[in-house]
Motif scaffolding. Structure first.
Motif: not given
Length: 82
Positions: A54-82
């Motif tokens: 949701s944050k990625l869809e509405v954010e326009s600040d490039v720096v924040k977008l990079d942080a959101y993308r990186a955080a999303l990648e980390i959370v996805l990697e840490a999420t176990p497969d169900d």
């Protein structure tokens, strides 16, 4: 109170041994967890992923977008497969 401890453990598990390298991503996830807790939502990987998207869809600040993308990648990697 149990939820808070679990949430803290969840955040810590994402960023274990990351030190200063992932500080902005840790801050992003921590802020999202606070927002979710204030909304009285159950805090799970799925909720954090949804909030980051949701944050990625509405954010326009490039720096924040990079942080959101990186955080999303980390959370996805840490999420176990169900």
């Amino acid at each position: 109170m149990q939820q808070k401890n679990t949430t803290t453990d969840l955040i810590d598990s994402y960023f274990r041994d990351s030190h200063e390298k992932l500080l902005s991503e840790k801050n992003v996830v921590s802020e999202l967890v606070v927002e979710l807790a204030q909304a009285k939502k159950i805090i799970s990987n799925k909720e954090i992923i949804s909030a980051l998207i949701s944050k990625l869809e509405v954010e326009s600040d490039v720096v924040k977008l990079d942080a959101y993308r990186a955080a999303l990648e980390i959370v996805l990697e840490a999420t176990p497969d169900d």
